[in-house]
Write a protein that holds these residues in place. Structure first.
Motif, PDB file in Angstrom:
ATOM      1  N   PHE A  48      51.811  56.483  49.114  1.00 31.99           N
ATOM      2  CA  PHE A  48      50.785  55.439  49.212  1.00 31.99           C
ATOM      3  C   PHE A  48      51.351  54.227  49.945  1.00 31.99           C
ATOM      4  CE2 PHE A  48      49.206  57.978  45.725  1.00 31.99           C
ATOM      5  CZ  PHE A  48      47.835  57.991  45.935  1.00 31.99           C
ATOM      6  N   ALA A  49      50.479  53.492  50.628  1.00 28.27           N
ATOM      7  CA  ALA A  49      50.911  52.297  51.353  1.00 28.27           C
ATOM      8  C   ALA A  49      50.968  51.105  50.399  1.00 28.27           C
ATOM      9  CB  ALA A  49      49.929  52.003  52.487  1.00 28.27           C
ATOM     10  N   PRO A  50      52.035  50.287  50.475  1.00 34.71           N
ATOM     11  CA  PRO A  50      52.114  49.101  49.614  1.00 34.71           C
ATOM     12  C   PRO A  50      50.901  48.175  49.772  1.00 34.71           C
ATOM     13  CG  PRO A  50      54.221  49.491  50.669  1.00 34.71           C
ATOM     14  CD  PRO A  50      53.244  50.465  51.280  1.00 34.71           C
ATOM     15  N   GLU A  51      50.338  48.121  50.994  1.00 40.61           N
ATOM     16  CA  GLU A  51      49.178  47.236  51.183  1.00 40.61           C
ATOM     17  C   GLU A  51      47.914  47.736  50.483  1.00 40.61           C
ATOM     18  OE1 GLU A  51      50.006  49.426  55.120  1.00 40.61           O
ATOM     19  OE2 GLU A  51      51.178  48.377  53.601  1.00 40.61           O
ATOM     20  N   ASP A  52      47.935  48.974  49.969  1.00 43.59           N
ATOM     21  CA  ASP A  52      46.823  49.494  49.172  1.00 43.59           C
ATOM     22  C   ASP A  52      47.121  49.444  47.675  1.00 43.59           C
ATOM     23  OD1 ASP A  52      45.134  50.087  51.322  1.00 43.59           O
ATOM     24  OD2 ASP A  52      46.037  52.058  51.616  1.00 43.59           O
ATOM     25  N   SER A  53      48.298  48.952  47.317  1.00 48.29           N
ATOM     26  CA  SER A  53      48.677  48.867  45.906  1.00 48.29           C
ATOM     27  C   SER A  53      48.372  47.470  45.389  1.00 48.29           C
ATOM     28  CB  SER A  53      50.173  49.153  45.738  1.00 48.29           C
ATOM     29  OG  SER A  53      50.435  50.490  46.075  1.00 48.29           O
ATOM     30  N   ALA A  54      47.634  47.402  44.307  1.00 46.59           N
ATOM     31  CA  ALA A  54      47.268  46.115  43.711  1.00 46.59           C
ATOM     32  C   ALA A  54      47.903  46.029  42.325  1.00 46.59           C
ATOM     33  CB  ALA A  54      45.755  45.986  43.625  1.00 46.59           C
ATOM     34  N   ASN A  55      48.724  45.013  42.129  1.00 48.72           N
ATOM     35  CA  ASN A  55      49.414  44.818  40.855  1.00 48.72           C
ATOM     36  C   ASN A  55      48.625  43.859  39.970  1.00 48.72           C
ATOM     37  OD1 ASN A  55      51.587  46.433  41.692  1.00 48.72           O
ATOM     38  ND2 ASN A  55      52.563  44.697  42.696  1.00 48.72           N
ATOM     39  N   THR A  56      48.568  44.194  38.677  1.00 47.70           N
ATOM     40  CA  THR A  56      47.968  43.299  37.689  1.00 47.70           C
ATOM     41  C   THR A  56      49.119  42.590  36.986  1.00 47.70           C
ATOM     42  OG1 THR A  56      46.126  44.841  37.410  1.00 47.70           O
ATOM     43  CG2 THR A  56      46.408  43.143  35.715  1.00 47.70           C
ATOM     44  N   VAL A 113      50.411  47.891  33.743  1.00 46.81           N
ATOM     45  CA  VAL A 113      49.343  46.964  33.350  1.00 46.81           C
ATOM     46  C   VAL A 113      48.137  47.203  34.251  1.00 46.81           C
ATOM     47  CG1 VAL A 113      48.680  44.539  33.077  1.00 46.81           C
ATOM     48  CG2 VAL A 113      51.028  45.258  32.550  1.00 46.81           C
ATOM     49  N   THR A 114      46.977  47.273  33.636  1.00 49.26           N
ATOM     50  CA  THR A 114      45.748  47.487  34.398  1.00 49.26           C
ATOM     51  C   THR A 114      44.726  46.415  34.079  1.00 49.26           C
ATOM     52  OG1 THR A 114      44.038  49.103  34.980  1.00 49.26           O
ATOM     53  CG2 THR A 114      44.690  49.033  32.666  1.00 49.26           C
ATOM     54  N   ALA A 115      43.823  46.186  35.015  1.00 52.37           N
ATOM     55  CA  ALA A 115      42.737  45.229  34.810  1.00 52.37           C
ATOM     56  C   ALA A 115      41.698  45.784  33.835  1.00 52.37           C
ATOM     57  CB  ALA A 115      42.070  44.921  36.152  1.00 52.37           C
ATOM     58  N   PHE A 116      41.745  47.088  33.590  1.00 55.77           N
ATOM     59  CA  PHE A 116      40.748  47.740  32.731  1.00 55.77           C
ATOM     60  C   PHE A 116      41.270  47.818  31.305  1.00 55.77           C
ATOM     61  CE2 PHE A 116      40.721  49.498  37.027  1.00 55.77           C
ATOM     62  CZ  PHE A 116      39.489  49.030  37.445  1.00 55.77           C
ATOM     63  N   GLY A 117      40.519  47.246  30.379  1.00 61.76           N
ATOM     64  CA  GLY A 117      40.939  47.284  28.988  1.00 61.76           C
ATOM     65  C   GLY A 117      41.796  46.097  28.582  1.00 61.76           C
ATOM     66  N   LEU A 118      41.743  45.009  29.337  1.00 57.92           N
ATOM     67  CA  LEU A 118      42.446  43.787  28.942  1.00 57.92           C
ATOM     68  C   LEU A 118      41.725  43.159  27.749  1.00 57.92           C
ATOM     69  CD1 LEU A 118      43.144  42.218  32.458  1.00 57.92           C
ATOM     70  CD2 LEU A 118      44.857  43.136  30.872  1.00 57.92           C
ATOM     71  N   PRO A 119      42.411  42.316  26.999  1.00 57.77           N
ATOM     72  CA  PRO A 119      41.759  41.668  25.850  1.00 57.77           C
ATOM     73  C   PRO A 119      40.527  40.870  26.286  1.00 57.77           C
ATOM     74  CG  PRO A 119      44.129  41.233  25.843  1.00 57.77           C
ATOM     75  CD  PRO A 119      43.816  41.916  27.137  1.00 57.77           C
ATOM     76  N   PRO A 151      37.889  48.574  45.759  1.00 57.43           N
ATOM     77  CA  PRO A 151      38.126  47.312  45.045  1.00 57.43           C
ATOM     78  C   PRO A 151      36.879  46.752  44.364  1.00 57.43           C
ATOM     79  CG  PRO A 151      38.390  47.028  47.423  1.00 57.43           C
ATOM     80  CD  PRO A 151      38.221  48.489  47.179  1.00 57.43           C
ATOM     81  N   ALA A 152      35.696  47.151  44.811  1.00 52.29           N
ATOM     82  CA  ALA A 152      34.463  46.653  44.182  1.00 52.29           C
ATOM     83  C   ALA A 152      34.414  46.986  42.690  1.00 52.29           C
ATOM     84  CB  ALA A 152      33.237  47.225  44.896  1.00 52.29           C
ATOM     85  N   ILE A 153      35.196  47.976  42.243  1.00 52.81           N
ATOM     86  CA  ILE A 153      35.217  48.313  40.817  1.00 52.81           C
ATOM     87  C   ILE A 153      35.656  47.106  39.980  1.00 52.81           C
ATOM     88  CG2 ILE A 153      37.602  49.197  40.722  1.00 52.81           C
ATOM     89  CD1 ILE A 153      36.468  51.515  38.951  1.00 52.81           C
ATOM     90  N   LEU A 154      36.473  46.219  40.572  1.00 55.12           N
ATOM     91  CA  LEU A 154      36.942  45.037  39.833  1.00 55.12           C
ATOM     92  C   LEU A 154      35.791  44.074  39.528  1.00 55.12           C
ATOM     93  CD1 LEU A 154      40.249  44.497  41.806  1.00 55.12           C
ATOM     94  CD2 LEU A 154      40.029  45.342  39.457  1.00 55.12           C
ATOM     95  N   ARG A 155      34.759  44.092  40.385  1.00 53.42           N
ATOM     96  CA  ARG A 155      33.597  43.213  40.142  1.00 53.42           C
ATOM     97  C   ARG A 155      32.810  43.632  38.901  1.00 53.42           C
ATOM     98  NH1 ARG A 155      32.695  39.846  44.543  1.00 53.42           N
ATOM     99  NH2 ARG A 155      33.469  40.602  46.545  1.00 53.42           N
ATOM    100  N   THR A 156      33.047  44.848  38.389  1.00 52.99           N
ATOM    101  CA  THR A 156      32.333  45.309  37.196  1.00 52.99           C
ATOM    102  C   THR A 156      32.937  44.762  35.911  1.00 52.99           C
ATOM    103  OG1 THR A 156      33.655  47.328  36.839  1.00 52.99           O
ATOM    104  CG2 THR A 156      31.785  47.485  38.402  1.00 52.99           C
ATOM    105  N   LEU A 157      34.088  44.117  36.020  1.00 49.16           N
ATOM    106  CA  LEU A 157      34.751  43.586  34.824  1.00 49.16           C
ATOM    107  C   LEU A 157      34.183  42.208  34.479  1.00 49.16           C
ATOM    108  CD1 LEU A 157      38.318  44.750  35.790  1.00 49.16           C
ATOM    109  CD2 LEU A 157      36.903  45.668  33.949  1.00 49.16           C
ATOM    110  N   PRO A 158      33.864  41.981  33.216  1.00 50.49           N
ATOM    111  CA  PRO A 158      33.151  40.754  32.834  1.00 50.49           C
ATOM    112  C   PRO A 158      33.893  39.456  33.129  1.00 50.49           C
ATOM    113  CG  PRO A 158      33.827  41.997  30.879  1.00 50.49           C
ATOM    114  CD  PRO A 158      34.124  42.859  32.075  1.00 50.49           C
ATOM    115  N   ASN A 159      35.221  39.450  33.079  1.00 51.85           N
ATOM    116  CA  ASN A 159      35.969  38.202  33.274  1.00 51.85           C
ATOM    117  C   ASN A 159      36.507  38.046  34.680  1.00 51.85           C
ATOM    118  OD1 ASN A 159      35.518  37.695  30.592  1.00 51.85           O
ATOM    119  ND2 ASN A 159      37.489  38.441  29.919  1.00 51.85           N
ATOM    120  N   ALA A 160      36.132  38.953  35.604  1.00 49.61           N
ATOM    121  CA  ALA A 160      36.725  38.932  36.948  1.00 49.61           C
ATOM    122  C   ALA A 160      36.133  37.824  37.810  1.00 49.61           C
ATOM    123  CB  ALA A 160      36.509  40.278  37.631  1.00 49.61           C
ATOM    124  N   VAL A 161      37.027  37.089  38.474  1.00 47.31           N
ATOM    125  CA  VAL A 161      36.647  36.058  39.437  1.00 47.31           C
ATOM    126  C   VAL A 161      37.480  36.306  40.690  1.00 47.31           C
ATOM    127  CG1 VAL A 161      36.624  33.575  39.934  1.00 47.31           C
ATOM    128  CG2 VAL A 161      36.188  34.384  37.603  1.00 47.31           C
TER     129      VAL A 161
END
Length: 173
Positions: A48-56, A113-119, A151-161
């Protein structure tokens, strides 16, 4: 993607991840050797390309009590902790949360760590550059799974800005 003999009952990490992703749109779960979960090793091992990797990344604002947020940034970018993060947290000082603080707050290990299932209630700030990618590879809540999704999947998270300038490209070389 299924693995014979490894149903949800055998893999609580996968079960939690699937529950957190349910109803959020298209995604693929990618199994990963836990020893290769850190971004550079993962990209090298799995192509995978580092520019496609997103760290939380969990950040902490030094106040009493401390304040926390989670940030999603591309692996090729550096989070602006000293300016943007500090301003958004509303504290005089900010830093990356330690591995212990991250585990205590999220129940997840660094590298998974993932953006999905955070407190609930934890702010989630996504660098605008993340949203420019066609697809991203995110942590999967444990060092054994990654999530590949638009990346649009991140917009489905309630606290995402989405935050412009949350991170800047790392200098090359």
């Amino acid at each position: 993607m299924s693995h014979p003999g490894r149903g949800d009952g055998d893999d609580p990490d996968r079960g939690r991840l699937e529950a957190a992703l349910a109803g959020r749109g298209e995604f693929e779960l990618f199994p990963c050797d836990p020893a290769l979960a850190d971004t550079a090793a993962f990209c090298a091992a799995y192509g995978f390309a580092p520019e496609d990797s997103a760290n939380t990344i969990v950040v902490i604002g030094k106040s009493d009590p401390p304040v926390y947020a989670a940030c999603v940034v591309l692996a090729t970018h550096r989070l602006d902790v000293n300016r943007i993060v500090k301003e958004r947290l509303g504290t005089r000082k900010a830093s990356f949360a330690s591995p212990d603080e991250t585990r205590e707050l999220t129940g997840m290990e660094i590298g998974g760590v993932t953006a999905f299932g955070l407190p609930a209630g934890l702010p989630l700030w996504v660098d605008a550059a993340v949203m420019q990618r066609e697809r991203i590879v995110l942590g999967g809540g444990s060092r054994r799974w990654k999530v590949i999704a638009p990346p649009a999947i991140l917009r489905t998270l309630p606290n995402a800005v989405i935050v412009d300038g949350l991170a800047a490209p790392r200098p090359v070389g």
